[in-house]
Scaffold this active site. Sequence first.
Site, PDB file in Angstrom:
ATOM      1  N   HIS A 148     -31.567 -43.223 -33.822  1.00 52.75           N
ATOM      2  CA  HIS A 148     -30.333 -42.836 -34.491  1.00 52.75           C
ATOM      3  C   HIS A 148     -29.083 -43.198 -33.692  1.00 52.75           C
ATOM      4  O   HIS A 148     -28.045 -43.476 -34.272  1.00 52.75           O
ATOM      5  CB  HIS A 148     -30.375 -41.353 -34.860  1.00 52.75           C
ATOM      6  CG  HIS A 148     -31.164 -41.134 -36.105  1.00 52.75           C
ATOM      7  ND1 HIS A 148     -32.469 -40.700 -36.087  1.00 52.75           N
ATOM      8  CD2 HIS A 148     -30.869 -41.378 -37.403  1.00 52.75           C
ATOM      9  CE1 HIS A 148     -32.928 -40.655 -37.334  1.00 52.75           C
ATOM     10  NE2 HIS A 148     -31.981 -41.057 -38.148  1.00 52.75           N
ATOM     11  N   GLU A 160     -39.981 -42.910 -47.989  1.00 55.00           N
ATOM     12  CA  GLU A 160     -39.997 -43.139 -46.540  1.00 55.00           C
ATOM     13  C   GLU A 160     -41.384 -42.965 -45.950  1.00 55.00           C
ATOM     14  O   GLU A 160     -41.597 -43.208 -44.768  1.00 55.00           O
ATOM     15  CB  GLU A 160     -39.087 -42.126 -45.834  1.00 55.00           C
ATOM     16  CG  GLU A 160     -37.700 -42.045 -46.369  1.00 55.00           C
ATOM     17  CD  GLU A 160     -36.821 -41.155 -45.505  1.00 55.00           C
ATOM     18  OE1 GLU A 160     -36.218 -41.674 -44.565  1.00 55.00           O
ATOM     19  OE2 GLU A 160     -36.750 -39.946 -45.775  1.00 55.00           O
ATOM     20  N   ASP A 201     -37.723 -45.191 -41.677  1.00 49.43           N
ATOM     21  CA  ASP A 201     -38.910 -44.355 -41.494  1.00 49.43           C
ATOM     22  C   ASP A 201     -40.139 -44.991 -42.115  1.00 49.43           C
ATOM     23  O   ASP A 201     -41.230 -44.903 -41.552  1.00 49.43           O
ATOM     24  CB  ASP A 201     -38.677 -42.966 -42.097  1.00 49.43           C
ATOM     25  CG  ASP A 201     -37.934 -42.074 -41.124  1.00 49.43           C
ATOM     26  OD1 ASP A 201     -38.348 -42.032 -39.959  1.00 49.43           O
ATOM     27  OD2 ASP A 201     -36.941 -41.459 -41.521  1.00 49.43           O
ATOM     28  N   CYS A 239     -31.786 -47.939 -48.406  1.00 55.33           N
ATOM     29  CA  CYS A 239     -30.682 -47.530 -47.540  1.00 55.33           C
ATOM     30  C   CYS A 239     -31.064 -47.526 -46.067  1.00 55.33           C
ATOM     31  O   CYS A 239     -30.353 -46.997 -45.237  1.00 55.33           O
ATOM     32  CB  CYS A 239     -30.158 -46.162 -47.957  1.00 55.33           C
ATOM     33  SG  CYS A 239     -31.414 -44.884 -47.891  1.00 55.33           S
TER      34      CYS A 239
END
Length: 756
Positions: free
Chosen positions: A361, A603, A627, A674
């Site tokens: 992240h 995901e 993910d 996304c």
Amino acid sequence: MLETLRRVIQEVNAARDLNTALDIIVDRVQRAMGTQVCTVYLLDQERQRYLFMATRGLNREAEGKVSLDLHEGLVGLVGERAEPINLENAPSHPRYHYVKEVGEDPFNAFLGVPIIHHRKVLGVLVVQQQEARRYDESEEAFLITLSAQLAGVIAHARATGELTMADATRLPAKRFPGKAGAPGVAIGNAAVVYPQAELYTVPDRKAVDPAADILQLREAVDATRQEIRDVSDKLKDRLRPEELGLFDAYVHMLDDTAITGEVIELIEGGDWVQTALRKVIDNHVSNFRSMEDEYLRERGTDVLDLGRRVLAKLQSNEEKRADFPPDTILVAEELTPSMVVAVPRDRLKGLVSVRGSPSSHVAILARAMDLPTVVAVEDLPVSLLEQKPMIIDGFQGLVITHPNDEQLAFYRGVVEEEAALVQGLSELKDAHAETRDGHRVRLWVNTGLMTDVVRSLDRGAEGVGLYRTEIHFMMNDRFPTEEEQRLIYREHLKAFAPRPVTMRTLDIGGDKALPYFPIEEENPFLGWRGIRVSLDHPEIFLSQVRAMIRANEGIDAYLRIMVPMVSSIAEVDEAQRLISQCYRELIEEGVEVEMPDVGVMIEVPAAVYQARDIIRRVDFLSVGSNDLIQYMLAVDRNNARVAELYQEFHPAVLQALKQVVDACHAEKKYLGICGEMAGNPSAAILLMAMGFDVLSMNSTNLLMVKWAIRSFEMAKAKRMLNKVLKMDNAWLIKNYVDDQLRKAGLGQILRNKAIS
Ligand code: PEP
Ligand code: MG
């Protein structure tokens, strides 16, 4: 054996420099194996020769002087084969090469094992014996185990050594390969940040005001003494007098005649108080740990504990670091989003993290903030880098310390080229993302902070495909109230109205922790994450959904609510039931709003196989490829060691994505993606060809992707996809697609600039 291994590794780890480390290795191995000779040869990359670095049993005068050609002798053979060679009678082997200077005449038995780090041979560890015999299996296993563990330590010590060459007036440039975290080049000076109370990560810094540092040290030591006395008092009734005596010994270690005095001496010599403390504690710990006596060895841990306590006191008095230079490159063992946000944006030029990977992240945040970033720079000696000049190349994933003039000139050129590219692309802001043959794709953005909103609108975003609401939760010190959330969501909706805004419900767990809601798990990515937490805490989920729906009152923006980490239909049904309940209640309360669209993130591999069942129940799907890739390929998205295996172009990933598109379109519903993959121009062309209606990415990449789409024909992209779906190798697919982009005149955005 295990104990011996553990001790050798510990001692080598604590060694001050490479030569000391190698000397410890040969000495301890010779003793532990009861062999006559132990030698380490290290590969000199530039000269392509094995250097005779350290020995016991051969001529020590030759250390650092004699070297062997890459393919010379048995050492060369071990390196070539990258496997151990165990011989009873070495001189009779055809590759035996006699080197007079090292004095190895009488030795028959030979066992050489390669020292391998990240698939590269760093050197060879050799034991020899006069007697003609084969080293037995357990001896071979011991040496292999030791060598495998030492490789990382040697690589690190080597890098550290090259950065601290005492007599160099101008240190040589040094390259540290890592992984590309966020594109771009930054030229600046390192500012090292480190988590509190981790002694080993304290950087080398000079004292600005030695007298003040000494005062601080005294206060920290006094507070630590008091703390130890308090513990001792509490335990008075439970411990025997001789055990309580240990606490007195602790307190005495902090006397001026011991640790405190030594630290003061270093401060007076110019070191910053925390640096001086680290050096003194390191020294004591390694002395204790090299002792034969087990009891004394364990005292090393006590000293370390003392050091940590004093450091914690020093750090608790420390003002938050504010002295960031104007061209800061933030460097840390493990960068976190909060470390990044703490530096004023106008001073921050780039980021470097020893750990993490491009899909962590912090890397995603860096891309959103347009900050060149290199991650997974495993051999970077962070503590030596404070204020050192460096270049970071976020295209290739490379850090260069003490860059030379040629490198500086090259990279200044790259910076200028990039600026020109960005300037050129800005003309595309209002153009549609439409192929030459008229196929239109929607380019949306991923947001989290309010600053993303302005940047996104500036770049012509047509909507928000992923608003990571957890970022707001992460910046708080408690759960935000429904009203606090409503105001923030409303700002987002207002800024984009009438464009769609996709708000994802809280996605915590995995590597996203809330300071006030800790989740301790062995395996957090397979644990309590995303929708699982929300369904277990409906009070948190309901208040978030209410805030989202209420935020839209009177604006009539296009609100879409999306749930993350879904792995079963039951979760979809339950989430929908709660969202509908919220909506009904709000209508009953008199709030005038439309029911938002509800969607699900794909995901988890299970959701790929159930995509059709899921889409029948909801309004849209959005693939979270970050993910999905990690779960499909069983590659932790944060783990630097396996970052190489995290492949967007893996055939299995592409097949899965195609399957989701087909399932969704069969139900005549809308679908997007996304994950970071959507912002990679090469991948974006494939995704468009698959049929994704929306590509949502960080705003930094938006214009580049638009340029790529506008330079292509859909028919050509489909031909490319058909070919790719028949290929079975991620590397070949990537090369093929990149090549097609180059042929379409898009070489400039592939961003694989390089300097040797
Ligand atoms: C994803 O997993 O692709 C995604 C967009 O979500 P995040 O990166 O926030 O986990
Ligand atoms: Mg995700």
